[in-house]
Design a protein around this motif. Structure first.
Motif, mmCIF file in Angstrom:
data_model
loop_
_atom_site.group_PDB
_atom_site.id
_atom_site.type_symbol
_atom_site.label_atom_id
_atom_site.label_comp_id
_atom_site.label_asym_id
_atom_site.label_seq_id
_atom_site.Cartn_x
_atom_site.Cartn_y
_atom_site.Cartn_z
ATOM 1 N N SER A 40 0.801 -1.230 0.000
ATOM 2 C CA SER A 40 0.000 0.000 0.000
ATOM 3 C C SER A 40 0.830 1.274 0.000
ATOM 4 C CB SER A 40 -0.924 0.006 1.221
ATOM 5 O OG SER A 40 -0.166 0.089 2.429
ATOM 6 N N ASN A 41 2.132 1.161 0.198
ATOM 7 C CA ASN A 41 3.016 2.338 0.303
ATOM 8 C C ASN A 41 2.663 3.231 1.492
ATOM 9 O OD1 ASN A 41 4.717 1.804 -1.895
ATOM 10 N ND2 ASN A 41 3.232 2.655 -3.327
ATOM 11 N N ARG A 42 1.911 2.692 2.440
ATOM 12 C CA ARG A 42 1.554 3.455 3.626
ATOM 13 C C ARG A 42 2.759 3.539 4.565
ATOM 14 N NH1 ARG A 42 0.118 1.439 8.351
ATOM 15 N NH2 ARG A 42 -0.246 -0.622 7.388
ATOM 16 N N PRO A 43 3.095 4.753 5.053
ATOM 17 C CA PRO A 43 4.222 4.885 5.989
ATOM 18 C C PRO A 43 3.987 4.066 7.253
ATOM 19 C CG PRO A 43 3.534 7.029 5.165
ATOM 20 C CD PRO A 43 2.480 6.053 4.733
ATOM 21 N N ILE A 44 5.056 3.492 7.770
ATOM 22 C CA ILE A 44 4.963 2.680 8.983
ATOM 23 C C ILE A 44 5.723 3.386 10.103
ATOM 24 C CG2 ILE A 44 5.391 0.436 10.012
ATOM 25 C CD1 ILE A 44 5.469 -0.760 7.232
ATOM 26 N N ALA A 45 5.009 3.708 11.170
ATOM 27 C CA ALA A 45 5.638 4.345 12.330
ATOM 28 C C ALA A 45 6.106 3.282 13.324
ATOM 29 C CB ALA A 45 4.649 5.297 12.999
ATOM 30 N N GLY A 46 7.109 3.646 14.122
ATOM 31 C CA GLY A 46 7.572 2.754 15.183
ATOM 32 C C GLY A 46 8.493 1.642 14.733
ATOM 33 N N VAL A 47 9.047 1.746 13.528
ATOM 34 C CA VAL A 47 9.976 0.725 13.051
ATOM 35 C C VAL A 47 11.361 0.972 13.654
ATOM 36 C CG1 VAL A 47 11.066 -0.323 11.028
ATOM 37 C CG2 VAL A 47 8.700 0.506 10.895
ATOM 38 N N GLU A 48 11.946 -0.068 14.234
ATOM 39 C CA GLU A 48 13.294 0.057 14.771
ATOM 40 C C GLU A 48 14.308 -0.057 13.639
ATOM 41 O OE1 GLU A 48 13.868 -2.884 17.732
ATOM 42 O OE2 GLU A 48 12.227 -2.191 19.019
ATOM 43 N N VAL A 49 15.188 0.930 13.512
ATOM 44 C CA VAL A 49 16.213 0.952 12.474
ATOM 45 C C VAL A 49 17.572 0.990 13.163
ATOM 46 C CG1 VAL A 49 17.057 2.112 10.396
ATOM 47 C CG2 VAL A 49 14.639 2.276 11.018
ATOM 48 N N ALA A 50 18.427 0.029 12.833
ATOM 49 C CA ALA A 50 19.732 -0.040 13.503
ATOM 50 C C ALA A 50 20.781 -0.599 12.559
ATOM 51 C CB ALA A 50 19.645 -0.912 14.752
ATOM 52 N N ILE A 51 22.022 -0.219 12.796
ATOM 53 C CA ILE A 51 23.168 -0.768 12.078
ATOM 54 C C ILE A 51 23.647 -2.001 12.818
ATOM 55 C CG2 ILE A 51 25.499 -0.338 11.229
ATOM 56 C CD1 ILE A 51 23.490 1.399 9.843
ATOM 57 N N GLU A 52 23.737 -3.133 12.133
ATOM 58 C CA GLU A 52 24.190 -4.356 12.787
ATOM 59 C C GLU A 52 25.619 -4.178 13.304
ATOM 60 O OE1 GLU A 52 23.698 -7.839 10.472
ATOM 61 O OE2 GLU A 52 21.510 -7.807 10.593
ATOM 62 N N GLY A 53 25.832 -4.581 14.560
ATOM 63 C CA GLY A 53 27.141 -4.443 15.171
ATOM 64 C C GLY A 53 27.359 -3.114 15.860
ATOM 65 N N LYS A 54 26.365 -2.219 15.815
ATOM 66 C CA LYS A 54 26.490 -0.901 16.439
ATOM 67 C C LYS A 54 25.349 -0.707 17.431
ATOM 68 C CE LYS A 54 26.329 4.061 15.347
ATOM 69 N NZ LYS A 54 27.477 4.439 16.174
ATOM 70 N N LYS A 55 25.652 -0.209 18.614
ATOM 71 C CA LYS A 55 24.629 0.025 19.625
ATOM 72 C C LYS A 55 23.771 1.221 19.237
ATOM 73 C CE LYS A 55 27.295 -1.860 23.508
ATOM 74 N NZ LYS A 55 27.863 -1.570 24.843
ATOM 75 N N GLY A 56 22.530 1.200 19.733
ATOM 76 C CA GLY A 56 21.630 2.304 19.466
ATOM 77 C C GLY A 56 20.964 2.175 18.106
ATOM 78 N N GLY A 57 20.192 3.188 17.753
ATOM 79 C CA GLY A 57 19.483 3.183 16.486
ATOM 80 C C GLY A 57 18.463 4.299 16.466
ATOM 81 N N ALA A 58 17.436 4.122 15.652
ATOM 82 C CA ALA A 58 16.388 5.127 15.525
ATOM 83 C C ALA A 58 15.050 4.431 15.374
ATOM 84 C CB ALA A 58 16.666 6.038 14.337
#
Length: 272
Positions: A40-58
């Motif tokens: 649907s191309n609908r934006p999804i809120a609350g998705v965890e985005v992180a770099i593997e091997g790095k602490k933290g994310g967005a």
């Protein structure tokens, strides 16, 4: 009025610290993008985005957008994860002082059925080979040529097929010069150079991996060490994967060490 020595020293230290901080920030990379529903191309809120091997994310906002800052330049794997959706892993090449864009599309989790126990005997090893061709294609990196196109192209040369469908720049070595002209006509075969997305080196030859084994490491090398593409027959191939840069190449097939990108050739089995 002449400033006291102590004050001048403190000021110089503060300026030096500020300059070092600015230089450090400029040396970092940033990543931003948007995550949407696959159909649907609908934006999804609350998705965890992180770099593997790095602490933290967005976490994505109401518009599905995210920003990751202060990242180390180089090849990285980005993980997108949200409740109710299948996790997605994507590779990206981060450049120093630059902001890269990486969008993702998530599929909803399927309906879970009761567990079913199946006993079978494998016909060969499974892992990162041609068996997971479709899984790698879903990551959205590289170009993929499947058996359908290969069977329609068996009367073509591999170099021509890759130039047309793989985004690869195929080049012919320059004419023989000087005294070494005996085998000039033999040496002028189709050689493989990096495609148009990476032109930092004149002779940046792509790595060649056949059935998971590194056959030709490529790189910035003399013409005579390059591999002739047309030595491979299309009718013997089952699938082809083309990765334009080191940031796209799967880790198990060279990763960042494949500085000029890589081509994965999968041969046909006896029954295919």
């Amino acid at each position: 009025m002449k400033l006291p020595t102590t004050f001048r020293t403190a000021s110089l230290l503060a300026i030096s610290w500020l300059l070092c901080s600015v230089g450090s920030l400029q040396a970092q990379a940033m990543l931003r993008g948007q995550v949407v529903h696959d159909s649907s191309n609908r934006p999804i809120a609350g998705v965890e985005v992180a770099i593997e091997g790095k602490k933290g994310g967005a976490v994505t906002d109401a518009e599905g957008r995210y920003v990751l800052g202060e990242l180390r330049p180089g090849a990285a794997v980005v993980r997108f994860r949200a409740v109710g959706y299948q996790p997605v892993r994507m590779r990206v090449n981060l450049l120093k002082g630059d902001t890269a864009a990486l969008n993702a599309r998530l599929l909803p989790e399927g309906v879970k059925l009761a567990a079913l126990e199946v006993t079978a005997r494998p016909t060969g090893p499974r892992g990162g080979g041609v068996e997971t061709f479709e899984e790698r294609r879903k990551l959205g990196l590289g170009r993929f040529i499947d058996s359908t196109l290969l069977r329609r192209s068996e009367n073509r040369r591999l170099a021509d097929l890759l130039a047309a469908h793989g985004g690869v720049k195929v080049v012919i070595p320059p004419p023989c010069v000087g005294r070494n002209t005996t085998n000039c006509s033999v040496d002028r075969k189709a050689r493989l150079a990096i495609n148009a997305r990476l032109q930092l080196l004149d002779h940046c030859f792509m790595a060649i991996v056949v059935d998971g084994a590194m056959l030709h490491r490529g790189g910035d090398m003399p013409w005579e060490n390059a591999l002739d593409l047309n030595s491979f027959s299309i009718d013997q191939l089952q699938a082809i994967e083309v990765y334009a840069s080191a940031g796209e190449v799967p880790i198990e097939y060279g990763g960042a060490s494949a500085t000029c990108g890589a081509i994965l050739l999968w041969t046909r089995g006896r029954d295919s």
